[in-house]
Design a protein around this motif. Structure first.
Motif, PDB file in Angstrom:
ATOM      1  N   TRP A  43      -2.807 -40.294  50.409  1.00 12.95           N
ATOM      2  CA  TRP A  43      -1.974 -39.489  51.623  1.00 12.95           C
ATOM      3  C   TRP A  43      -2.804 -39.212  52.906  1.00 12.95           C
ATOM      4  CZ3 TRP A  43       0.077 -34.028  52.418  1.00 12.95           C
ATOM      5  CH2 TRP A  43       1.384 -33.830  53.898  1.00 12.95           C
ATOM      6  N   GLY A  44      -1.933 -39.678  53.993  1.00 11.00           N
ATOM      7  CA  GLY A  44      -3.133 -39.067  55.754  1.00 11.00           C
ATOM      8  C   GLY A  44      -3.702 -39.865  56.081  1.00 11.00           C
ATOM      9  N   VAL A  45      -3.962 -40.398  57.429  1.00  9.20           N
ATOM     10  CA  VAL A  45      -4.889 -41.333  58.220  1.00  9.20           C
ATOM     11  C   VAL A  45      -6.850 -41.256  57.472  1.00  9.20           C
ATOM     12  CG1 VAL A  45      -5.569 -41.960  60.255  1.00  9.20           C
ATOM     13  CG2 VAL A  45      -3.909 -40.858  59.992  1.00  9.20           C
ATOM     14  N   GLU A  46      -6.723 -39.875  57.203  1.00  7.22           N
ATOM     15  CA  GLU A  46      -8.323 -39.952  56.404  1.00  7.22           C
ATOM     16  C   GLU A  46      -8.125 -40.793  55.362  1.00  7.22           C
ATOM     17  OE1 GLU A  46      -6.871 -36.229  55.371  1.00  7.22           O
ATOM     18  OE2 GLU A  46      -6.875 -37.498  56.650  1.00  7.22           O
ATOM     19  N   ARG A  47      -7.398 -40.532  54.494  1.00  8.43           N
ATOM     20  CA  ARG A  47      -7.276 -41.134  53.176  1.00  8.43           C
ATOM     21  C   ARG A  47      -7.565 -42.392  52.974  1.00  8.43           C
ATOM     22  NH1 ARG A  47      -9.027 -36.138  52.712  1.00  8.43           N
ATOM     23  NH2 ARG A  47      -8.086 -34.735  51.574  1.00  8.43           N
ATOM     24  N   LEU A  48      -7.378 -43.630  54.440  1.00 12.52           N
ATOM     25  CA  LEU A  48      -7.434 -44.498  54.791  1.00 12.52           C
ATOM     26  C   LEU A  48      -8.671 -44.797  54.161  1.00 12.52           C
ATOM     27  CD1 LEU A  48      -7.071 -47.766  54.934  1.00 12.52           C
ATOM     28  CD2 LEU A  48      -6.294 -47.114  57.481  1.00 12.52           C
ATOM     29  N   ALA A  49      -9.598 -44.449  53.668  1.00  5.94           N
ATOM     30  CA  ALA A  49     -11.589 -44.998  53.769  1.00  5.94           C
ATOM     31  C   ALA A  49     -11.171 -45.129  52.147  1.00  5.94           C
ATOM     32  CB  ALA A  49     -12.111 -43.698  54.757  1.00  5.94           C
ATOM     33  N   ASP A  50     -10.945 -43.781  51.691  1.00  6.36           N
ATOM     34  CA  ASP A  50     -10.778 -43.649  50.031  1.00  6.36           C
ATOM     35  C   ASP A  50     -10.233 -45.261  49.827  1.00  6.36           C
ATOM     36  OD1 ASP A  50     -12.832 -41.839  50.052  1.00  6.36           O
ATOM     37  OD2 ASP A  50     -11.038 -40.554  50.628  1.00  6.36           O
ATOM     38  N   PHE A  51      -8.910 -45.150  49.636  1.00  6.21           N
ATOM     39  CA  PHE A  51      -8.532 -46.606  49.193  1.00  6.21           C
ATOM     40  C   PHE A  51      -8.317 -47.537  49.446  1.00  6.21           C
ATOM     41  CE2 PHE A  51      -4.740 -49.366  51.205  1.00  6.21           C
ATOM     42  CZ  PHE A  51      -4.246 -49.284  49.544  1.00  6.21           C
ATOM     43  N   ALA A  52      -9.270 -48.053  51.012  1.00  4.84           N
ATOM     44  CA  ALA A  52      -9.798 -49.095  51.361  1.00  4.84           C
ATOM     45  C   ALA A  52     -11.307 -48.825  50.778  1.00  4.84           C
ATOM     46  CB  ALA A  52      -9.950 -49.525  53.163  1.00  4.84           C
ATOM     47  N   ALA A  53     -12.358 -48.255  50.352  1.00  7.11           N
ATOM     48  CA  ALA A  53     -13.352 -48.257  49.452  1.00  7.11           C
ATOM     49  C   ALA A  53     -13.050 -49.103  47.959  1.00  7.11           C
ATOM     50  CB  ALA A  53     -13.950 -47.054  49.440  1.00  7.11           C
ATOM     51  N   GLU A  54     -12.292 -47.795  47.299  1.00  6.85           N
ATOM     52  CA  GLU A  54     -11.317 -47.873  46.017  1.00  6.85           C
ATOM     53  C   GLU A  54     -10.218 -49.878  45.582  1.00  6.85           C
ATOM     54  OE1 GLU A  54      -7.693 -46.587  43.891  1.00  6.85           O
ATOM     55  OE2 GLU A  54      -8.856 -45.337  43.705  1.00  6.85           O
ATOM     56  N   LEU A  55      -9.931 -49.889  46.871  1.00  8.20           N
ATOM     57  CA  LEU A  55      -9.464 -51.506  46.523  1.00  8.20           C
ATOM     58  C   LEU A  55     -10.179 -52.389  46.816  1.00  8.20           C
ATOM     59  CD1 LEU A  55      -6.313 -52.416  46.065  1.00  8.20           C
ATOM     60  CD2 LEU A  55      -6.123 -53.004  48.576  1.00  8.20           C
ATOM     61  N   ARG A  56     -11.246 -52.094  47.895  1.00  5.94           N
ATOM     62  CA  ARG A  56     -12.186 -53.179  47.563  1.00  5.94           C
ATOM     63  C   ARG A  56     -13.404 -53.307  46.298  1.00  5.94           C
ATOM     64  NH1 ARG A  56     -13.879 -52.631  54.091  1.00  5.94           N
ATOM     65  NH2 ARG A  56     -12.836 -54.002  55.025  1.00  5.94           N
ATOM     66  N   ALA A  57     -13.654 -52.526  46.334  1.00  6.35           N
ATOM     67  CA  ALA A  57     -13.944 -52.006  44.136  1.00  6.35           C
ATOM     68  C   ALA A  57     -13.668 -52.711  43.253  1.00  6.35           C
ATOM     69  CB  ALA A  57     -15.074 -50.778  43.839  1.00  6.35           C
ATOM     70  N   ARG A  58     -12.532 -52.267  43.297  1.00 10.60           N
ATOM     71  CA  ARG A  58     -12.043 -53.249  42.015  1.00 10.60           C
ATOM     72  C   ARG A  58     -11.430 -54.657  42.254  1.00 10.60           C
ATOM     73  NH1 ARG A  58      -6.789 -48.834  40.104  1.00 10.60           N
ATOM     74  NH2 ARG A  58      -8.336 -47.046  39.858  1.00 10.60           N
ATOM     75  N   LEU A  59     -11.120 -55.580  43.620  1.00  7.57           N
ATOM     76  CA  LEU A  59     -11.047 -56.109  43.504  1.00  7.57           C
ATOM     77  C   LEU A  59     -12.370 -57.405  44.139  1.00  7.57           C
ATOM     78  CD1 LEU A  59      -7.846 -56.076  45.648  1.00  7.57           C
ATOM     79  CD2 LEU A  59      -7.983 -57.121  43.347  1.00  7.57           C
ATOM     80  N   VAL A  60     -13.297 -57.125  44.487  1.00 10.00           N
ATOM     81  CA  VAL A  60     -14.692 -57.673  44.753  1.00 10.00           C
ATOM     82  C   VAL A  60     -14.534 -58.818  43.681  1.00 10.00           C
ATOM     83  CG1 VAL A  60     -17.118 -57.706  45.276  1.00 10.00           C
ATOM     84  CG2 VAL A  60     -16.138 -56.448  46.109  1.00 10.00           C
TER      85      VAL A  60
END
Length: 232
Positions: A187-204
């Motif tokens: 939740w929140g703008v500053e959580r976007l980086a964490d969301f993106a990092a998790e998504l990239r790590a799982r999908l790389v």
């Protein structure tokens, strides 16, 4: 990937933090923007609320929080060098712009509608619950202006909107921007980086997405429990 498991970006055309997250998503994480499902969030009017099977997870903000958001968003917009014009909402009905998004999405122009509506609301300070303005936005991107302006009166779109509101309830989305990946919520703008990092790590391994840039920091949420760069 099934729809139930597709990572989701819950956005609201009303929320300034959602607007800032949208800009950051496109500028810094374009691969994630293409990967996620975009799902609109809005506070239901009486007609929509009556059709829900549960209680919508939203609480109105206090005056103190409202004043804080005015200050905080202005500060964040200056930091991002983004033009900001505060709109004035007079008896808003949020189904009007958000169900119009469904019209645009079905025409394959959902992203264009979001861009034009955010620009109209947050850079021009105009009332996006005004049907004439919604029609103007729709026409500017090649969407049927009458269909967009009258979307809140369409029973089928109302039903689809209620289904989205039910999804919001199931996903526990209490404010925006809100990001969902499996069981994980951000939740929140500053959580976007964490969301993106998790998504990239799982999908790389499957997609070859590039590794996230180290040290990325998010911008700065709304219910009265606290504040992390998002809005209810």
């Amino acid at each position: 990937m099934t729809k139930a498991r597709t990572p989701r970006f819950y956005f609201s055309l009303r929320s300034p933090y959602s607007w800032l997250a949208y800009r950051r998503l496109l500028a810094e994480y374009p691969d994630i923007a293409e990967l996620v499902e975009w799902v609109p969030f809005w506070e239901p009017d009486e007609r929509s609320a009556a059709a829900l099977t549960g209680t919508f997870p939203y609480s109105a903000m206090s005056r103190a929080k409202h004043l804080y958001i005015l200050q905080d968003v202005s500060r964040l917009a200056r930091q991002a060098a983004v033009p900001l014009a505060w709109p004035v909402d007079r008896a808003p009905v949020w189904e009007i712009p958000h169900l119009a998004y469904l019209v645009a999405e079905r025409a394959g122009l959902g992203r264009e509608y979001v861009a034009a509506t955010y620009r109209t609301r947050w850079e021009q300070g105009r009332d996006i619950c005004d049907r004439a303005i919604v029609a103007e936005i729709a026409a500017s991107i090649g969407v049927d202006p009458d269909a967009a302006a009258s979307a809140a009166d369409d029973p089928d779109l109302r039903a689809d909107g209620c289904a989205i509101l039910e999804r919001i309830c199931r996903d526990g989305v209490f404010g925006v921007p809100f990001f969902v990946n499996g069981f994980n919520r951000y939740w929140g703008v500053e959580r976007l980086a964490d969301f993106a990092a998790e998504l990239r790590a799982r999908l790389v391994p499957a997609t070859g997405l590039p590794a996230i840039r180290a040290g990325t920091v998010g911008l700065g949420r709304s219910s009265d429990e606290g504040h992390v760069g998002g809005c209810g």
